[in-house]
Design a protein around this motif. Structure first.
Motif, mmCIF file in Angstrom:
data_model
loop_
_atom_site.group_PDB
_atom_site.id
_atom_site.type_symbol
_atom_site.label_atom_id
_atom_site.label_comp_id
_atom_site.label_asym_id
_atom_site.label_seq_id
_atom_site.Cartn_x
_atom_site.Cartn_y
_atom_site.Cartn_z
ATOM 1 N N ARG A 157 0.821 -1.218 0.000
ATOM 2 C CA ARG A 157 0.000 0.000 0.000
ATOM 3 C C ARG A 157 0.851 1.263 0.000
ATOM 4 O O ARG A 157 0.360 2.360 0.226
ATOM 5 N N ALA A 158 2.155 1.082 -0.268
ATOM 6 C CA ALA A 158 3.082 2.221 -0.282
ATOM 7 C C ALA A 158 3.365 2.677 -1.713
ATOM 8 O O ALA A 158 3.570 1.858 -2.610
ATOM 9 N N LEU A 159 3.377 3.983 -1.901
ATOM 10 C CA LEU A 159 3.850 4.597 -3.144
ATOM 11 C C LEU A 159 5.223 5.153 -2.817
ATOM 12 O O LEU A 159 5.377 5.949 -1.893
ATOM 13 N N VAL A 160 6.223 4.695 -3.560
ATOM 14 C CA VAL A 160 7.610 5.062 -3.295
ATOM 15 C C VAL A 160 8.143 5.871 -4.467
ATOM 16 O O VAL A 160 7.891 5.537 -5.625
ATOM 17 N N ARG A 161 8.900 6.917 -4.149
ATOM 18 C CA ARG A 161 9.597 7.701 -5.156
ATOM 19 C C ARG A 161 11.082 7.673 -4.812
ATOM 20 O O ARG A 161 11.471 7.985 -3.682
ATOM 21 N N LEU A 162 11.899 7.265 -5.784
ATOM 22 C CA LEU A 162 13.346 7.287 -5.620
ATOM 23 C C LEU A 162 13.933 8.226 -6.659
ATOM 24 O O LEU A 162 13.598 8.132 -7.840
ATOM 25 N N THR A 163 14.809 9.113 -6.224
ATOM 26 C CA THR A 163 15.569 9.968 -7.130
ATOM 27 C C THR A 163 17.034 9.724 -6.813
ATOM 28 O O THR A 163 17.460 9.867 -5.664
ATOM 29 N N LEU A 164 17.794 9.341 -7.829
ATOM 30 C CA LEU A 164 19.184 8.940 -7.656
ATOM 31 C C LEU A 164 20.078 9.712 -8.607
ATOM 32 O O LEU A 164 19.818 9.758 -9.811
ATOM 33 N N SER A 165 21.127 10.329 -8.062
ATOM 34 C CA SER A 165 22.137 10.969 -8.902
ATOM 35 C C SER A 165 23.470 10.299 -8.643
ATOM 36 O O SER A 165 23.685 9.683 -7.600
ATOM 37 N N GLY A 166 24.350 10.420 -9.591
ATOM 38 C CA GLY A 166 25.674 9.820 -9.499
ATOM 39 C C GLY A 166 25.981 9.107 -10.798
ATOM 40 O O GLY A 166 25.114 8.946 -11.661
ATOM 41 N N VAL A 167 27.202 8.669 -10.923
ATOM 42 C CA VAL A 167 27.623 7.976 -12.140
ATOM 43 C C VAL A 167 26.794 6.708 -12.316
ATOM 44 O O VAL A 167 26.695 5.883 -11.407
ATOM 45 N N GLY A 168 26.161 6.582 -13.473
ATOM 46 C CA GLY A 168 25.354 5.396 -13.767
ATOM 47 C C GLY A 168 24.030 5.351 -13.039
ATOM 48 O O GLY A 168 23.412 4.293 -12.947
ATOM 49 N N GLY A 169 23.553 6.492 -12.534
ATOM 50 C CA GLY A 169 22.304 6.524 -11.781
ATOM 51 C C GLY A 169 21.127 5.983 -12.563
ATOM 52 O O GLY A 169 20.259 5.314 -12.004
ATOM 53 N N ASP A 170 21.103 6.240 -13.881
ATOM 54 C CA ASP A 170 19.989 5.744 -14.689
ATOM 55 C C ASP A 170 19.986 4.221 -14.764
ATOM 56 O O ASP A 170 18.938 3.605 -14.889
ATOM 57 N N ARG A 171 21.150 3.591 -14.677
ATOM 58 C CA ARG A 171 21.223 2.122 -14.697
ATOM 59 C C ARG A 171 21.061 1.538 -13.291
ATOM 60 O O ARG A 171 20.593 0.425 -13.129
ATOM 61 N N MET A 172 21.479 2.299 -12.276
ATOM 62 C CA MET A 172 21.473 1.798 -10.905
ATOM 63 C C MET A 172 20.151 2.009 -10.170
ATOM 64 O O MET A 172 19.947 1.458 -9.093
#
Length: 163
Positions: free
Chosen positions: A134-149
Motif C-alpha cells: 500500500r506504499a507509493l515510493v519515489r526514488l531519485t538517484l544521482s551519481g555515475v550510472g544513476g539511470d542504470r542503478m
C-alpha cells in the motif's frame, strides 16, 4: 436512571485510544525508509529525514542519503490500501506519458512510472515511482550510472518495505 447504563467518558476515551494504537502499522513509516545501515559496503550519510501527511491523510516520509558515489532521495506515502496507491501511480504515469516517458515493466516492479530524468541538487538524476503493497515510493538517484542503478536501489527499498 439513564446514567446507570452510560459508560463513563474516560473509559470510552481509553478504549478509543487502545483501538487506535492497535490498528496502527507495527513499523513506523520512517523506519521503512532506507538508511546508512542499509549500505554495508559504502559509507553513507543521512542528510535529512522528514515526515508529514498527504491530502488523503496518509503518512508521508522522506530521507536523503549521500555518499561519495551517489545522492539518493527516497519518499514514501502509505495509503489505506494498494488500490489507492495504484490510482495515484496511474495519475503520475499519465503525466509522464505527456513528457514522453513510458513505463516498462521491470521484474518485481510491474507497477512503476518509468524512469524520468530530473535534477537533484543541480546534478543529473533519475527518478522512478513504484507501488509496493500500500506504499507509493519515489526514488531519485544521482551519481555515475544513476539511470542504470536506479533499479538496484529500488530493489533495496522494496526489500526494506517487505521487512
Amino acid at each position: 436512571m439513564i446514567t446507570r447504563h452510560l459508560i463513563p467518558i474516560p473509559l470510552v476515551a481509553i478504549f478509543a485510544l487502545g483501538l487506535a494504537a492497535c490498528s496502527g502499522d507495527p513499523i513506523p513509516p520512517r523506519d521503512l525508509l532506507l538508511g546508512p545501515d542499509d549500505f554495508l559496503d559504502t559509507a553513507v550519510t543521512e542528510t535529512s529525514r522528514g515526515n508529514g501527511t498527504t491530502n488523503l491523510d496518509g503518512p508521508a516520509v522522506q530521507v536523503e542519503l549521500s555518499s561519495s558515489e551517489f545522492k539518493l532521495l527516497e519518499s514514501l506515502v502509505l495509503f489505506e490500501n494498494r488500490g489507492i496507491a495504484l490510482t495515484i501511480l496511474a495519475g503520475i504515469k499519465q503525466d509522464q506519458i505527456v513528457q514522453g516517458v513510458t513505463a516498462e515493466p521491470v521484474a518485481g516492479f510491474e507497477d512503476n512510472s518509468g524512469v524520468m530524468s530530473e535534477q537533484l541538487h543541480g546534478d543529473d538524476a533519475s527518478t522512478v515511482f513504484f507501488v509496493e503493497g500500500r506504499a507509493l515510493v519515489r526514488l531519485t538517484l544521482s551519481g555515475v550510472g544513476g539511470d542504470r542503478m536506479i533499479w538496484a536501489f529500488a530493489r533495496l527499498a522494496r526489500e526494506k518495505l517487505d521487512g
